[in-house]
Design a protein around this motif. Structure first.
Motif, PDB file in Angstrom:
ATOM      1  N   ARG A 148     -23.192 -14.770  -2.896  1.00 58.95           N
ATOM      2  CA  ARG A 148     -23.122 -14.373  -1.596  1.00 58.95           C
ATOM      3  C   ARG A 148     -21.689 -13.914  -1.115  1.00 58.95           C
ATOM      4  O   ARG A 148     -21.888 -12.997  -0.334  1.00 58.95           O
ATOM      5  N   SER A 149     -20.629 -14.569  -1.526  1.00 57.99           N
ATOM      6  CA  SER A 149     -19.436 -14.307  -1.052  1.00 57.99           C
ATOM      7  C   SER A 149     -19.170 -13.017  -1.737  1.00 57.99           C
ATOM      8  O   SER A 149     -18.423 -12.029  -0.827  1.00 57.99           O
ATOM      9  N   ALA A 160     -19.566  -5.659   1.408  1.00 50.86           N
ATOM     10  CA  ALA A 160     -20.026  -5.180   2.959  1.00 50.86           C
ATOM     11  C   ALA A 160     -18.878  -4.971   3.616  1.00 50.86           C
ATOM     12  O   ALA A 160     -18.826  -3.982   4.440  1.00 50.86           O
ATOM     13  N   GLU A 161     -17.996  -5.889   3.626  1.00 49.22           N
ATOM     14  CA  GLU A 161     -16.675  -5.655   4.611  1.00 49.22           C
ATOM     15  C   GLU A 161     -16.017  -4.471   3.929  1.00 49.22           C
ATOM     16  O   GLU A 161     -15.252  -3.597   4.771  1.00 49.22           O
ATOM     17  N   ARG A 162     -15.759  -4.320   2.693  1.00 50.42           N
ATOM     18  CA  ARG A 162     -14.935  -3.281   1.972  1.00 50.42           C
ATOM     19  C   ARG A 162     -15.787  -1.952   2.506  1.00 50.42           C
ATOM     20  O   ARG A 162     -15.244  -0.944   2.846  1.00 50.42           O
ATOM     21  N   ASP A 200     -15.758   3.162   6.140  1.00 47.53           N
ATOM     22  CA  ASP A 200     -16.210   4.040   6.933  1.00 47.53           C
ATOM     23  C   ASP A 200     -15.578   4.663   8.003  1.00 47.53           C
ATOM     24  O   ASP A 200     -15.588   5.433   8.507  1.00 47.53           O
ATOM     25  N   ARG A 201     -14.452   3.788   8.309  1.00 44.19           N
ATOM     26  CA  ARG A 201     -13.722   3.937   9.571  1.00 44.19           C
ATOM     27  C   ARG A 201     -12.464   4.813   9.055  1.00 44.19           C
ATOM     28  O   ARG A 201     -11.859   4.982   8.094  1.00 44.19           O
TER      29      ARG A 201
END
Length: 53
Positions: free
Chosen positions: A25-26, A32-34, A39-40
């Motif tokens: 899960r971690s 997902a955060e990476r 994308d930014r």
């Protein structure tokens, strides 16, 4: 006579499964955060800098 070794083994397997589930899960949250950060647009050393007039 074989009760406590069986309880110990089952407890170990349950705790191992719990650690694996928490790590999975971690890791999914981290990835997902990476992906969101990738994308930014980044502002870094390659961006031109304007001089203050």
């Amino acid at each position: 006579m074989m009760l406590w070794p069986a309880v110990t083994l089952i407890g170990f397997l349950v705790l191992t499964a719990l650690v694996i589930a928490m790590g999975t899960r971690s890791t999914a949250r981290y990835e997902a955060e990476r992906a969101e950060m990738a994308d930014r647009p980044r502002h870094g050393a390659g961006d031109p800098v304007r001089a203050a007039a």
